[in-house]
Design a protein around this motif. Structure first.
Motif, PDB file in Angstrom:
ATOM      1  N   ILE A   1      -7.027   5.192  -0.111  1.00 21.92           N
ATOM      2  CA  ILE A   1      -7.903   5.931  -0.597  1.00 21.92           C
ATOM      3  C   ILE A   1      -7.387   7.401  -0.960  1.00 21.92           C
ATOM      4  O   ILE A   1      -6.514   7.996  -0.687  1.00 21.92           O
ATOM      5  CB  ILE A   1      -8.922   6.456   0.780  1.00 21.92           C
ATOM      6  CG1 ILE A   1      -9.028   5.309   1.689  1.00 21.92           C
ATOM      7  CG2 ILE A   1      -9.996   7.221   0.521  1.00 21.92           C
ATOM      8  CD1 ILE A   1     -10.062   4.283   1.145  1.00 21.92           C
TER       9      ILE A   1
ATOM     10  N   ASP B   1     -11.502   4.338  -4.053  1.00 20.67           N
ATOM     11  CA  ASP B   1     -11.258   3.557  -2.808  1.00 20.67           C
ATOM     12  C   ASP B   1     -10.558   2.494  -3.544  1.00 20.67           C
ATOM     13  O   ASP B   1     -11.198   1.608  -4.230  1.00 20.67           O
ATOM     14  CB  ASP B   1     -12.608   3.279  -2.252  1.00 20.67           C
ATOM     15  CG  ASP B   1     -12.279   2.114  -1.051  1.00 20.67           C
ATOM     16  OD1 ASP B   1     -11.343   1.742  -0.616  1.00 20.67           O
ATOM     17  OD2 ASP B   1     -13.289   1.762  -0.394  1.00 20.67           O
ATOM     18  N   TYR B   2      -9.251   2.365  -3.086  1.00 17.69           N
ATOM     19  CA  TYR B   2      -8.525   1.100  -3.567  1.00 17.69           C
ATOM     20  C   TYR B   2      -8.244   0.186  -2.271  1.00 17.69           C
ATOM     21  O   TYR B   2      -6.945  -0.116  -2.054  1.00 17.69           O
ATOM     22  CB  TYR B   2      -6.991   1.739  -4.288  1.00 17.69           C
ATOM     23  CG  TYR B   2      -7.296   2.010  -5.593  1.00 17.69           C
ATOM     24  CD1 TYR B   2      -7.392   1.168  -6.616  1.00 17.69           C
ATOM     25  CD2 TYR B   2      -7.792   3.337  -5.983  1.00 17.69           C
ATOM     26  CE1 TYR B   2      -7.314   1.404  -8.095  1.00 17.69           C
ATOM     27  CE2 TYR B   2      -7.953   3.607  -7.242  1.00 17.69           C
ATOM     28  CZ  TYR B   2      -7.821   2.702  -8.423  1.00 17.69           C
ATOM     29  OH  TYR B   2      -7.956   3.221  -9.920  1.00 17.69           O
ATOM     30  N   TYR B   3      -9.173   0.020  -1.661  1.00 15.14           N
ATOM     31  CA  TYR B   3      -9.070  -0.737  -0.419  1.00 15.14           C
ATOM     32  C   TYR B   3      -8.133   0.039   0.660  1.00 15.14           C
ATOM     33  O   TYR B   3      -8.441   0.619   1.430  1.00 15.14           O
ATOM     34  CB  TYR B   3      -8.550  -2.306  -0.659  1.00 15.14           C
ATOM     35  CG  TYR B   3      -9.679  -2.933  -1.409  1.00 15.14           C
ATOM     36  CD1 TYR B   3     -10.781  -3.489  -0.831  1.00 15.14           C
ATOM     37  CD2 TYR B   3      -9.632  -2.894  -2.852  1.00 15.14           C
ATOM     38  CE1 TYR B   3     -11.787  -4.273  -1.923  1.00 15.14           C
ATOM     39  CE2 TYR B   3     -10.583  -3.591  -3.777  1.00 15.14           C
ATOM     40  CZ  TYR B   3     -11.637  -4.391  -3.143  1.00 15.14           C
ATOM     41  OH  TYR B   3     -12.619  -4.709  -3.897  1.00 15.14           O
ATOM     42  N   ASP B   4      -6.682  -0.296   0.592  1.00 15.60           N
ATOM     43  CA  ASP B   4      -5.818   0.048   1.519  1.00 15.60           C
ATOM     44  C   ASP B   4      -5.381   1.469   1.434  1.00 15.60           C
ATOM     45  O   ASP B   4      -4.679   2.086   2.175  1.00 15.60           O
ATOM     46  CB  ASP B   4      -4.491  -0.942   1.515  1.00 15.60           C
ATOM     47  CG  ASP B   4      -5.114  -2.237   2.425  1.00 15.60           C
ATOM     48  OD1 ASP B   4      -6.118  -1.945   3.291  1.00 15.60           O
ATOM     49  OD2 ASP B   4      -4.286  -3.105   2.167  1.00 15.60           O
TER      50      ASP B   4
ATOM     51  N   SER C   1       0.794  -1.265   0.120  1.00 17.55           N
ATOM     52  CA  SER C   1      -0.055   0.057  -0.086  1.00 17.55           C
ATOM     53  C   SER C   1       0.877   1.205  -0.048  1.00 17.55           C
ATOM     54  O   SER C   1       0.661   2.254  -0.846  1.00 17.55           O
ATOM     55  CB  SER C   1      -0.850  -0.047   1.235  1.00 17.55           C
ATOM     56  OG  SER C   1      -0.228  -0.267   2.529  1.00 17.55           O
TER      57      SER C   1
ATOM     58  N   GLY D   1      -8.047   2.304   6.010  1.00 19.41           N
ATOM     59  CA  GLY D   1      -7.049   2.008   5.043  1.00 19.41           C
ATOM     60  C   GLY D   1      -5.869   2.159   5.837  1.00 19.41           C
ATOM     61  O   GLY D   1      -5.531   2.497   6.693  1.00 19.41           O
ATOM     62  N   ASP D   2      -4.620   2.085   4.669  1.00 26.05           N
ATOM     63  CA  ASP D   2      -3.383   2.391   5.090  1.00 26.05           C
ATOM     64  C   ASP D   2      -2.962   3.709   4.783  1.00 26.05           C
ATOM     65  O   ASP D   2      -2.033   4.364   5.583  1.00 26.05           O
ATOM     66  CB  ASP D   2      -2.495   1.288   4.582  1.00 26.05           C
ATOM     67  CG  ASP D   2      -2.630   0.127   5.235  1.00 26.05           C
ATOM     68  OD1 ASP D   2      -3.207  -0.197   6.183  1.00 26.05           O
ATOM     69  OD2 ASP D   2      -2.167  -1.033   4.521  1.00 26.05           O
TER      70      ASP D   2
ATOM     71  N   SER E   1      -2.787   4.288   8.979  1.00 24.81           N
ATOM     72  CA  SER E   1      -2.963   2.898   9.250  1.00 24.81           C
ATOM     73  C   SER E   1      -3.076   2.657  10.881  1.00 24.81           C
ATOM     74  O   SER E   1      -3.546   1.826  11.214  1.00 24.81           O
ATOM     75  CB  SER E   1      -1.656   2.059   8.727  1.00 24.81           C
ATOM     76  OG  SER E   1      -0.352   2.615   9.163  1.00 24.81           O
TER      77      SER E   1
END
Length: 114
Positions: free
Chosen positions: A86, A81-84, A3, A34-35, A28
């Motif tokens: 943003i 939103d790319y999971y980890d 990430s 997310g991270d 994180s």
């Protein structure tokens, strides 16, 4: 690609489309969302859309699919939103109004890392 590497790649993709005021924040330790949170500005609605399109294109080339995109219809702000990771791209005036850096003030900027 982890990430942190992805967040740094996103920063480069934003710079490639002349995005400004780019802020990468490590969230994180302070959020379960997310991270990393990446915030940037575009000078116009057209540039905001071009930045978001470039991010989506470059990520797709790496096999990284976006989970969700919000705001693309108006293009005064776009949240990706790319999971980890943003990503929030703003028209400069909208960024001032929302002031998301204030919300993530406890996050760590890469320049602050030891």
């Amino acid at each position: 690609m982890n990430s942190k590497e992805f967040a740094e790649a996103v920063k480069g993709w934003i710079e490639a489309k002349n995005g400004t005021d780019i802020d990468v924040i490590d969230i994180s330790e302070v959020s379960s969302l997310g991270d990393y949170f990446v915030i940037a500005s575009g000078s116009s609605e057209r540039q905001v859309k071009a930045i978001a399109d470039n991010i989506e294109y470059e990520a797709d080339k790496l096999g990284i699919a976006v989970k969700n995109i919000e705001g693309a219809r108006e293009a005064r702000w776009i949240l990706m939103d790319y999971y980890d990771v943003i990503i929030h791209i703003f028209h400069a005036q909208e960024r001032e109004f929302y002031n998301l850096e204030r919300l993530w003030k406890d996050g760590i900027r890469p320049s602050e890392e030891a």
